[in-house]
Design an enzyme around this catalytic site. Structure first.
Site, PDB file in Angstrom:
ATOM      1  N   GLN A   7       0.828  -1.202   0.000  1.00  0.00           N
ATOM      2  CA  GLN A   7       0.000   0.000   0.000  1.00  0.00           C
ATOM      3  C   GLN A   7       0.867   1.257   0.000  1.00  0.00           C
ATOM      4  O   GLN A   7       2.010   1.233   0.477  1.00  0.00           O
ATOM      5  CB  GLN A   7      -0.905   0.023   1.240  1.00  0.00           C
ATOM      6  CG  GLN A   7      -2.323  -0.439   0.992  1.00  0.00           C
ATOM      7  CD  GLN A   7      -2.410  -1.937   0.789  1.00  0.00           C
ATOM      8  OE1 GLN A   7      -1.519  -2.666   1.207  1.00  0.00           O
ATOM      9  NE2 GLN A   7      -3.478  -2.398   0.182  1.00  0.00           N
ATOM     10  N   GLU A   8       0.300   2.359  -0.525  1.00  0.00           N
ATOM     11  CA  GLU A   8       1.009   3.640  -0.491  1.00  0.00           C
ATOM     12  C   GLU A   8       1.392   4.035   0.928  1.00  0.00           C
ATOM     13  O   GLU A   8       2.378   4.740   1.149  1.00  0.00           O
ATOM     14  CB  GLU A   8       0.134   4.747  -1.086  1.00  0.00           C
ATOM     15  CG  GLU A   8      -0.135   4.624  -2.569  1.00  0.00           C
ATOM     16  CD  GLU A   8      -1.106   5.698  -3.038  1.00  0.00           C
ATOM     17  OE1 GLU A   8      -1.077   6.806  -2.469  1.00  0.00           O
ATOM     18  OE2 GLU A   8      -1.893   5.432  -3.959  1.00  0.00           O
ATOM     19  N   SER A   9       0.605   3.605   1.891  1.00  0.00           N
ATOM     20  CA  SER A   9       0.852   3.975   3.287  1.00  0.00           C
ATOM     21  C   SER A   9       2.104   3.321   3.853  1.00  0.00           C
ATOM     22  O   SER A   9       2.574   3.704   4.924  1.00  0.00           O
ATOM     23  CB  SER A   9      -0.353   3.589   4.143  1.00  0.00           C
ATOM     24  OG  SER A   9      -0.618   2.196   4.023  1.00  0.00           O
TER      25      SER A   9
END
Length: 253
Positions: free
Chosen positions: A41-43
């Site tokens: 994920q981008e996170s």
């Protein structure tokens, strides 16, 4: 659409995903033909293994069992800029024939009809991932011949453009998956063409819903429907409560 996305993921691929269909696609692939695919994920969550659809890139369901919980700079810096990302999922308010995405504005930039959320992580994913899978609803407003603003580069204006602007060789849009069809990119012209049509859709209907003169492949065919293993994975493992139904009202299902 989720199954079409899953079939584009190979075993061992490192995949940057968002929420909704991309997460579903990556997990279908992991539970079926690509068990060694890694979802990120981008996170900053690396090798997430959620047991339900994530509602955001920071959803707590992504953390249990993940190999690493890092941050945005790990994904955008270490992985993307290091050339480690094989597949990136993208979407946008507009996607044109060269796979450029617009999430900035509708209309002229200095006099927009609508101001959109902006890039988020889409620009570096589109610039640096080896293969980009684009998911979008199929209608002429969403698929114009030319986007109003290039937020995330596809093939920009055709052959050689990515190289001209310094983007890495061997990167760029790979496929556009819509609720009606699968579009792929001609290796010579870099323009999207109709590769397959989903059950219930017709070639004429799809061409009428596309904002450019969509070329049809000589071997165009009906998209293979979801198989028994894919459906079982969705219904019994990944989404037994049918949370994916929130996308029905948006025209994706």
């Amino acid at each position: 659409m989720a199954c079409c996305g899953a079939r584009e993921i190979a075993d061992g691929d490192v995949v940057v995903v968002g929420t909704g269909f991309p997460t579903m696609s990556a997990n279908i692939a992991k539970y079926t033909h690509a068990p060694r695919a890694v979802m990120m994920q981008e996170s900053g969550v690396y090798d997430a293994r959620p047991r339900r659809p994530a509602l955001s890139v920071g959803d707590a369901c992504l953390n249990p069992g993940a190999a690493m919980i890092g941050g945005l700079t790990d994904v955008m810096g270490m992985f993307l800029q290091g050339g480690w990302v094989d597949v990136g999922f993208l979407s946008g308010s507009q996607v044109d024939r060269f796979g450029n995405l617009n999430t900035t504005c509708i209309g002229p930039y200095d006099r927009p009809k609508n101001r959109l959320p902006g890039s988020g992580g889409a620009n570096p994913i589109g610039a640096l991932a080896k293969r980009c899978l684009i998911i979008v609803q199929h209608d002429p407003k969403r698929l114009p011949a030319r986007v109003d603003f290039i937020t995330t580069p596809g093939y920009i204006d055709g052959p050689g453009a990515r190289e001209k602007w310094g983007l890495p060789l061997g990167t760029g849009p790979h496929v556009i998956i819509t609720n009606k069809a699968v579009l792929r990119f001609d290796p010579d012209t870099k323009e999207a063409y109709l590769a397959s049509y989903h059950p219930g859709s017709t070639i004429d209907e799809i061409r009428a819903a596309t904002g450019w003169d969509l070329r049809v492949a000589d071997d165009v065919h009906e998209t293979e429907p979801p198989g028994a293993e894919e459906l079982k994975t969705i219904r019994e493992v990944l989404d037994p409560n049918r949370m994916i139904r929130i996308y029905e009202g948006k025209g994706y299902i």
